[in-house]
Design a protein around this motif. Structure first.
Motif, mmCIF file in Angstrom:
data_model
loop_
_atom_site.group_PDB
_atom_site.id
_atom_site.type_symbol
_atom_site.label_atom_id
_atom_site.label_comp_id
_atom_site.label_asym_id
_atom_site.label_seq_id
_atom_site.Cartn_x
_atom_site.Cartn_y
_atom_site.Cartn_z
ATOM 1 N N GLY A 137 -1.176 5.472 -13.612
ATOM 2 C CA GLY A 137 0.182 4.644 -14.622
ATOM 3 C C GLY A 137 1.019 5.657 -14.398
ATOM 4 N N ALA A 138 0.716 7.583 -13.545
ATOM 5 C CA ALA A 138 1.921 7.477 -13.300
ATOM 6 C C ALA A 138 2.087 7.626 -12.198
ATOM 7 N N LEU A 139 1.758 7.502 -10.922
ATOM 8 C CA LEU A 139 1.652 6.866 -10.019
ATOM 9 C C LEU A 139 2.706 5.357 -9.786
ATOM 10 N N THR A 140 2.924 4.864 -10.578
ATOM 11 C CA THR A 140 4.352 3.839 -11.304
ATOM 12 C C THR A 140 4.817 3.952 -11.713
ATOM 13 N N LEU A 141 5.181 5.127 -13.165
ATOM 14 C CA LEU A 141 6.265 5.863 -13.414
ATOM 15 C C LEU A 141 7.093 6.804 -12.716
ATOM 16 N N LEU A 142 6.503 7.804 -11.930
ATOM 17 C CA LEU A 142 7.642 8.266 -10.758
ATOM 18 C C LEU A 142 8.510 7.697 -9.791
ATOM 19 N N PRO A 143 8.208 6.417 -8.853
ATOM 20 C CA PRO A 143 9.336 6.323 -8.310
ATOM 21 C C PRO A 143 10.395 6.240 -8.972
ATOM 22 N N GLY A 144 11.484 7.429 -7.903
ATOM 23 C CA GLY A 144 12.822 6.571 -8.321
ATOM 24 C C GLY A 144 12.983 7.669 -9.381
ATOM 25 N N THR A 145 12.382 8.812 -10.041
ATOM 26 C CA THR A 145 12.450 10.208 -10.465
ATOM 27 C C THR A 145 12.408 11.389 -9.763
ATOM 28 N N GLY A 146 12.638 11.262 -8.829
ATOM 29 C CA GLY A 146 13.084 12.567 -7.207
ATOM 30 C C GLY A 146 12.070 13.324 -7.840
ATOM 31 N N VAL A 147 11.024 13.138 -7.880
ATOM 32 C CA VAL A 147 9.599 14.148 -8.419
ATOM 33 C C VAL A 147 8.713 13.230 -6.792
ATOM 34 N N PRO A 148 8.164 13.870 -5.973
ATOM 35 C CA PRO A 148 7.666 12.996 -4.804
ATOM 36 C C PRO A 148 6.495 13.122 -4.928
ATOM 37 N N ALA A 149 5.778 11.739 -5.088
ATOM 38 C CA ALA A 149 4.619 11.538 -5.125
ATOM 39 C C ALA A 149 4.377 10.363 -3.765
ATOM 40 N N PRO A 150 3.105 9.881 -4.219
ATOM 41 C CA PRO A 150 2.782 9.209 -3.966
ATOM 42 C C PRO A 150 3.084 7.398 -4.132
ATOM 43 N N GLY A 151 2.945 6.272 -3.705
ATOM 44 C CA GLY A 151 3.517 4.692 -3.604
ATOM 45 C C GLY A 151 2.030 4.647 -4.505
ATOM 46 N N LEU A 152 1.544 3.702 -5.462
ATOM 47 C CA LEU A 152 0.982 3.123 -5.788
ATOM 48 C C LEU A 152 0.101 1.721 -4.759
ATOM 49 N N VAL A 153 -0.757 1.212 -4.005
ATOM 50 C CA VAL A 153 -0.771 0.249 -3.563
ATOM 51 C C VAL A 153 -1.264 -0.623 -3.708
ATOM 52 N N ALA A 154 -3.029 -0.560 -5.410
ATOM 53 C CA ALA A 154 -3.349 -0.814 -4.960
ATOM 54 C C ALA A 154 -4.866 0.006 -6.303
ATOM 55 N N VAL A 155 -4.959 -0.210 -6.799
ATOM 56 C CA VAL A 155 -6.350 0.410 -8.106
ATOM 57 C C VAL A 155 -7.335 -0.302 -8.771
ATOM 58 N N ASP A 156 -8.575 -0.157 -8.426
ATOM 59 C CA ASP A 156 -9.623 -0.645 -8.857
ATOM 60 C C ASP A 156 -10.989 0.178 -9.804
ATOM 61 N N PRO A 157 -10.033 0.647 -11.144
ATOM 62 C CA PRO A 157 -10.311 1.517 -11.905
ATOM 63 C C PRO A 157 -12.093 0.953 -12.264
ATOM 64 N N THR A 158 -12.848 0.507 -12.030
ATOM 65 C CA THR A 158 -14.231 -0.401 -12.436
ATOM 66 C C THR A 158 -14.693 -1.239 -11.673
ATOM 67 N N ALA A 159 -14.566 -0.211 -10.463
ATOM 68 C CA ALA A 159 -15.440 -0.872 -9.742
ATOM 69 C C ALA A 159 -15.788 -2.629 -9.149
ATOM 70 N N ALA A 160 -14.920 -3.173 -9.746
ATOM 71 C CA ALA A 160 -14.948 -4.524 -9.829
ATOM 72 C C ALA A 160 -14.959 -4.816 -8.721
ATOM 73 N N HIS A 161 -14.292 -4.935 -7.303
ATOM 74 C CA HIS A 161 -14.142 -5.453 -5.999
ATOM 75 C C HIS A 161 -14.614 -3.950 -5.102
ATOM 76 N N CYS A 162 -14.795 -2.689 -5.616
ATOM 77 C CA CYS A 162 -15.351 -1.949 -4.768
ATOM 78 C C CYS A 162 -16.479 -1.169 -5.144
ATOM 79 N N GLU A 163 -17.696 -0.663 -4.438
ATOM 80 C CA GLU A 163 -19.020 0.324 -4.527
ATOM 81 C C GLU A 163 -18.322 1.059 -5.229
ATOM 82 N N TYR A 164 -17.346 1.962 -5.307
ATOM 83 C CA TYR A 164 -17.250 2.793 -6.702
ATOM 84 C C TYR A 164 -15.250 2.975 -7.024
ATOM 85 N N PRO A 165 -15.069 3.027 -8.297
ATOM 86 C CA PRO A 165 -13.978 3.719 -8.464
ATOM 87 C C PRO A 165 -12.982 3.878 -7.724
#
Length: 317
Positions: free
Chosen positions: A77-105
């Motif tokens: 949520g934060a990484l989605t919000l931060l682009p364009g704010t001037g706060v230098p943060a990583p950009g979100l590429v993908a997330v799997d919070p429940t480990a639906a695809h990965c071994e772990y979240p």
């Protein structure tokens, strides 16, 4: 995969998930463990691009961590919000919070240039930069607020350091038995400290340091600016000596940040954060030693914490 170190190799399902989020013709060519985190595995992934070049991504994986889903959702949520704010943060590429695809979240994000700097040298230059960066974070007004902050430490969980003045610590514990002071809510990083800030420091000119990124947004919350400031104060006091706690709070106000009006209210948050560290001295000091601050043994950090809490209580007078 050219890296044969099993400790940093990406697990098969996670690798397949990462690969699905790359551009056509791209592949992971190298992985490297990133140190400094406490709760998550961090890896830098070097991606081979179609034109023969490379780019880097960062993979964060929570292995058997109880609140992984909540933390990853908040970070995404934060990484989605931060682009364009001037706060230098990583950009979100993908997330799997429940480990639906990965071994772990897991969460995949862009890689930022720069490095964490935990040395005493150059601190005079970096503290105002840290303060200005935190003021900018607190100025954010998201349309959707993150969840309200949670203070995990209670009067009953504080661990008084060995050799500390029992009366001083009992008085400090009494401070956090009281209800939290009223506050105006702000967007909080909630884990803002030098270990989560990346700097570019020219070797020939340490005074020319600049911040290139703020990372680890998993605890993003809504709450008092004093809480974020207090957390950075404690970290600086333990890393560099107790006097640096108040110095950071002064720098925050000099940068335009607004703290609680009453001194007793400011000190409530600082005492609360200092006491929270009493439960985590070993956890916190280990990454510092791994980063080169070998003199920061658990005992040395405990002694600094005791000195810092004592100074806070003296100020409370």
């Amino acid at each position: 995969m050219t890296n044969h170190d099993e400790a940093v190799a990406v697990r098969p399902l996670t690798l397949a998930w990462v690969s699905r989020h790359l551009e056509a013709g791209e592949r992971v060519v190298r992985t490297e463990a990133l140190h400094g985190g406490i709760t998550a595995e961090m890896r830098r992934l070097t991606i081979g691009t179609r034109d023969g070049g490379t780019r880097d991504l960062v993979l964060r994986t929570f292995v058997d961590v109880e609140h992984a889903e909540d933390w990853l959702n908040r970070e995404a949520g934060a990484l989605t919000l931060l682009p364009g704010t001037g706060v230098p943060a990583p950009g979100l590429v993908a997330v799997d919070p429940t480990a639906a695809h990965c071994e772990y979240p897991s969460l995949l994000m862009t890689h930022l240039a720069g490095r964490t700097v935990l040395d005493d040298e150059g601190l005079e230059t970096r503290v105002p930069l840290l303060a200005r960066q935190l003021v900018a974070i607190h100025a954010l007004r998201p349309t959707e607020r993150p969840r309200e902050y949670v203070a995990l430490t209670t009067a009953d969980t504080v661990a008084t350091p060995k050799g500390a003045d029992a009366a001083v610590w009992a008085a400090a514990i009494d401070v956090i038995r009281k209800p939290a002071p009223p506050y105006e809510g702000r967007f909080l990083h909630r884990d803002f400290h030098p270990g989560n800030v990346l700097f570019d420091v020219p070797p020939s000119r340490p005074a020319g340091a600049r911040i290139t990124g703020v990372v680890d947004w998993a605890a993003t919350s809504w709450g008092p600016a004093d809480l974020d400031v207090a957390h950075c104060c404690t970290n600086l006091a333990l890393l560099h000596g107790p006097a640096w706690g108040p110095r950071f709070a002064e720098a925050y106000e000099e940068a335009g940040g607004v703290l609680a009006t009453a001194a007793s209210e400011r000190l409530y948050w600082r005492v609360r954060d200092g006491l929270a560290f009493s439960e985590e001295v070993q956890l916190v000091s280990q990454p510092w030693r791994e980063a080169g601050r070998t003199e920061l043994t658990t005992r040395a950090v405990e002694e600094r914490l005791d000195a810092y809490v004592t100074a806070l209580m003296d100020a409370l007078g």
